[in-house]
Design an enzyme around this catalytic site. Structure first.
Site, short mmCIF file in Angstrom:
data_model
loop_
_atom_site.label_atom_id
_atom_site.label_comp_id
_atom_site.label_asym_id
_atom_site.label_seq_id
_atom_site.Cartn_x
_atom_site.Cartn_y
_atom_site.Cartn_z
N SER A 227 35.30 53.22 44.29
CA SER A 227 34.53 54.66 44.39
C SER A 227 35.40 55.87 43.81
O SER A 227 35.50 55.61 42.60
CB SER A 227 34.45 54.86 46.11
OG SER A 227 33.74 56.16 46.07
N HIS A 228 35.97 56.81 44.69
CA HIS A 228 36.75 57.97 44.01
C HIS A 228 38.38 57.36 43.80
O HIS A 228 39.02 58.39 43.58
CB HIS A 228 36.79 58.83 45.06
CG HIS A 228 37.04 58.51 46.64
ND1 HIS A 228 36.17 57.41 47.22
CD2 HIS A 228 38.12 58.60 47.10
CE1 HIS A 228 36.99 57.29 48.31
NE2 HIS A 228 38.14 57.87 48.58
N ASP B 26 31.35 61.16 41.91
CA ASP B 26 32.46 60.24 41.98
C ASP B 26 32.49 59.24 41.20
O ASP B 26 31.50 58.99 40.63
CB ASP B 26 32.95 59.84 43.34
CG ASP B 26 32.04 59.02 44.00
OD1 ASP B 26 30.83 59.09 43.61
OD2 ASP B 26 32.56 58.41 45.14
N ASP C 243 31.55 55.89 41.61
CA ASP C 243 30.42 55.08 41.72
C ASP C 243 29.31 56.02 41.96
O ASP C 243 28.14 55.56 42.29
CB ASP C 243 30.63 54.21 42.83
CG ASP C 243 30.63 54.69 44.17
OD1 ASP C 243 31.36 55.87 44.36
OD2 ASP C 243 30.44 54.01 45.30
N ASP D 151 28.16 58.14 44.29
CA ASP D 151 27.36 58.33 45.44
C ASP D 151 28.01 59.86 46.07
O ASP D 151 27.35 60.05 47.14
CB ASP D 151 27.82 57.19 46.63
CG ASP D 151 29.00 56.72 46.85
OD1 ASP D 151 30.12 57.48 46.22
OD2 ASP D 151 29.42 56.00 47.57
N ARG D 152 28.68 60.49 45.49
CA ARG D 152 29.20 61.48 46.33
C ARG D 152 28.95 62.87 45.23
O ARG D 152 28.75 62.49 44.41
CB ARG D 152 31.04 61.73 46.33
CG ARG D 152 31.49 60.78 47.22
CD ARG D 152 33.02 60.74 47.38
NE ARG D 152 33.44 59.93 48.46
CZ ARG D 152 34.68 59.84 49.06
NH1 ARG D 152 35.26 60.79 48.85
NH2 ARG D 152 34.85 58.82 49.87
N LYS E 46 24.56 56.85 50.04
CA LYS E 46 24.48 58.40 49.80
C LYS E 46 24.27 58.56 48.35
O LYS E 46 24.51 57.54 47.47
CB LYS E 46 25.85 59.03 50.07
CG LYS E 46 27.12 58.48 49.76
CD LYS E 46 28.35 58.95 50.38
CE LYS E 46 29.71 58.45 50.02
NZ LYS E 46 30.39 57.17 50.69
C1 VG1 Z 1 36.03 57.57 53.16
C2 VG1 Z 1 35.13 58.76 53.71
C3 VG1 Z 1 33.91 58.37 54.29
C4 VG1 Z 1 33.18 57.45 52.97
C5 VG1 Z 1 33.92 56.39 52.61
C6 VG1 Z 1 33.26 55.86 51.50
O1 VG1 Z 1 36.16 56.61 54.40
O2 VG1 Z 1 36.04 59.38 54.87
O3 VG1 Z 1 33.02 59.26 54.83
O4 VG1 Z 1 31.85 57.10 53.74
O5 VG1 Z 1 35.22 56.84 52.13
O6 VG1 Z 1 33.12 56.63 50.51
P1 VG1 Z 1 37.79 56.39 55.03
O7 VG1 Z 1 37.59 55.41 55.97
O8 VG1 Z 1 38.69 56.46 53.96
O9 VG1 Z 1 37.64 57.89 55.83
V1 VG1 Z 1 32.86 56.20 48.89
O10 VG1 Z 1 32.27 57.50 48.07
O11 VG1 Z 1 34.37 55.44 48.83
O12 VG1 Z 1 31.67 54.69 48.70
CO CO Z 2 31.69 56.78 46.07
#
Ligand code: VG1
Ligand code: CO
Length: 542
Positions: free
Chosen positions: A112-113, A276, A278, A280-281, A375
């Protein structure tokens, strides 16, 4: 041609909030990917001859991992793996394609990010046939399997060409390389008013979309510039790079600072947006007006009926627990139910499948709807464009009007990153030990109304998920939430979520950190963050 390879379990292949995430060198260890992928397949039943969707955000190690997944899937008996060309497939597009093709499931390769590159992060996530992240019973089974695995099965074959559209054979399995954008773009056209947005751009509306050198580049180029007529150059950093050009592909005010500064300057376009790693954000910034993700969820929900896909209205709105209560106020006004789930998209799946909720969101810049089970960053941007096109107002006007109608939820998240894991656990346990004594106490001038450790009772399958974050509520309606991240790869990340509701429009103009000043001070002293972690201030404020 199937080779059976003896292997030994690794410590800690435990899927977190969003799959297994570790540093690249961890994934590069012998059999590491193989063990995890075989453990996924060993935890599933009934996929013989069926289709698996496969892709990733293009980060370093994506291509190597894809080859391994293909060969293990072929040995496991899948009939077909459909892989995005070049190994590229955004998380929401994966969900879209799984659903559209009624595939058995999908594997998403992404962290992801998080940072990419040889010393950055990598990740593997399994999604079910409904299109969403595997629910806890499956991730628990996968984790259990990673602790007992003794062998994996892999097809001995040369690497498959994943850069040419079409089909090839891999053992008894078909590998199909497909266009990662087409199905997704088609779905967006069904949901959002492309005509209205085309007219908006034709009328001189300006925008910058920052793809952050990550997966949304091809999608944004094709949809915004190609189909909607946004000026060439609207999409910047639009070519996915394995190391995201060395940047965090995280669309927040820290890592998308350039975009924020542009939108606050005299040269600002009408809208700034980013996604981001991938895809989704989303980040939404109007000219001179930042939109917090929690507010964006509320505003999209309040205006969703303006988009063709939602003109019949919403069934319900779901938000993760740490997300501000702004969306609840919209649900109340619409006369529909609101749901509060633990952090992580997998908890929305049941609500969406059961048609209890239509729109969902998280404070971490995630917004989506029942169109997929993830998302969806670009969807949120298109919804905003649709709303702006129909209402003919600026982002700032819409935001201020929303606050005037519903009140403003001042909101911020403070992250303390790479904290010593034992210290972080100690802090959370100490908070939990005080839950009974906190109510009635006056702290920093505020009276605690109640305190708990959030537990979720899934209204669809009756499952209970406990220990999802400590919540401290105050009698004036303010709230502080503490939880540990489930996506980090180094030490622990303590997330502190701070919120205050302000109904009075005369008090909607304060800077967020200033408006929350006393609560922020209290958020640090209450669990003695500095004493326990050595951190006097957070690393990231969003
Ligand atoms: C974080 C965010 C959460 C989100 C998750 C995956 O998790 O707080 O809201 O769903 O990342 O997002 P955590 O456990 O680090 O707080 V992504 O864009 O990585 O798929
Ligand atoms: Co993501």
């Amino acid at each position: 041609m199937i080779r059976v390879v003896a292997t030994t379990p690794y410590e800690g292949q435990k899927p977190g909030t969003s799959g297994l995430r570790k540093k690249v060198p961890v994934f590069e260890q012998p059999n590491y990917v193989e063990n995890f992928v075989q453990s996924i397949f060993d935890s599933l039943e009934g996929f013989a001859g069926k289709t698996l969707i496969l892709g990733g955000d293009g980060r370093f190690y994506n291509r190597e991992a894809i080859q391994k997944v293909l060969k293990i899937a072929a040995a496991a008996g899948f009939g077909r793996v459909a892989v995005g060309k070049g190994g590229i497939l955004s998380t929401p597009a994966t969900s879209c394609v799984i659903r559209k093709r009624k595939a058995f499931g999908g594997i998403i390769l992404s962290a992801s990010h998080n940072l990419g590159g040889p010393n950055g992060d990598f990740g593997i996530k399994y999604n079910i046939g409904a299109g969403g992240p595997a629910p806890e019973p499956i991730t628990d089974a996968i984790f259990a399997r990673t602790k007992t695995i003794t062998e994996y099965r892999i097809v001995d074959a040369p690497d498959v060409d994943i850069d040419t559209l079409g089909e090839t054979a891999l053992g008894d399995m078909v590998v199909e390389v497909f266009d990662p954008v087409a199905d997704y773009a088609e779905l967006m056209q069904q949901l959002v008013d492309f005509e209205a947005i085309r007219a908006l751009f034709a009328g001189g509306f300006t925008m910058r979309f920052d793809a952050m050198h990550a997966v949304t580049g091809p999608y944004a180029h094709a949809i915004l510039e190609g189909m909607l007529g946004a000026a060439p150059g609207t999409v910047v950093n639009g070519t996915p790079l394995p190391d995201f050009a060395g940047h965090h592909p995280d669309p927040n005010l820290v890592y998308a600072r350039d975009l924020y500064d542009l939108l606050m300057s005299d040269a600002a376009p009408d809208l700034g947006a980013a996604s981001d790693g991938d895809g989704d954000r989303n980040l939404i910034i109007g000219r001179g007006q930042f939109v917090t993700p929690s507010d964006s969820l509320a505003m999209i929900a309040a205006n969703a009926h303006l988009a063709p896909g939602y003109k019949a209205g919403l069934k319900g709105i779901a938000r993760s627990m740490p997300t501000s209560g702004a969306a609840d106020r919209v649900a109340e006004k619409l006369g529909i139910k609101s749901y509060e789930t633990p952090t992580g998209w997998k908890f929305f799946g049941n609500l969406l499948d059961a048609d209890l909720a239509t729109v969902c969101g998280e404070e971490s810049a995630g917004t989506g709807s029942n169109h997929v089970r993830e998302k969806d960053g670009l969807w949120a941007v298109l919804m905003w464009l649709n709303i702006l096109a129909v209402r003919g107002e600026s982002v700032a006007d819409i935001v201020r009007g929303h606050w005037a109608t519903y009140g403003r939820n001042y909101y911020t998240r403070h992250d303390y990153e790479e904290v010593d894991a034992a210290a972080a656990d100690g802090l959370m346990n100490a908070l939990r030990a005080r839950l009974d004594e906190l109510p009635g106490q006056v702290l920093g001038g505020l009276t605690v109304e109640k305190a708990d450790d959030f537990a979720y009772h899934d209204p669809v399958d009756g499952s209970v998920t406990t220990k999802q974050g400590v919540r401290v509520f105050f009698t004036d309606g303010s709230r502080i939430v503490y939880r540990l991240s489930g996506t980090g790869t180094a030490g622990a990340t303590l997330r502190v979520y701070i919120e205050r509701f302000e109904p009075d429009p005369a008090k909607h103009d304060f800077e967020t950190q200033a408006a929350l000043g006393d609560l922020i001070t209290l958020s640090r002293s209450l669990p003695d963050i500095e004493g326990r972690t050595g951190r006097g201030a957070p690393d990231v404020i969003t």
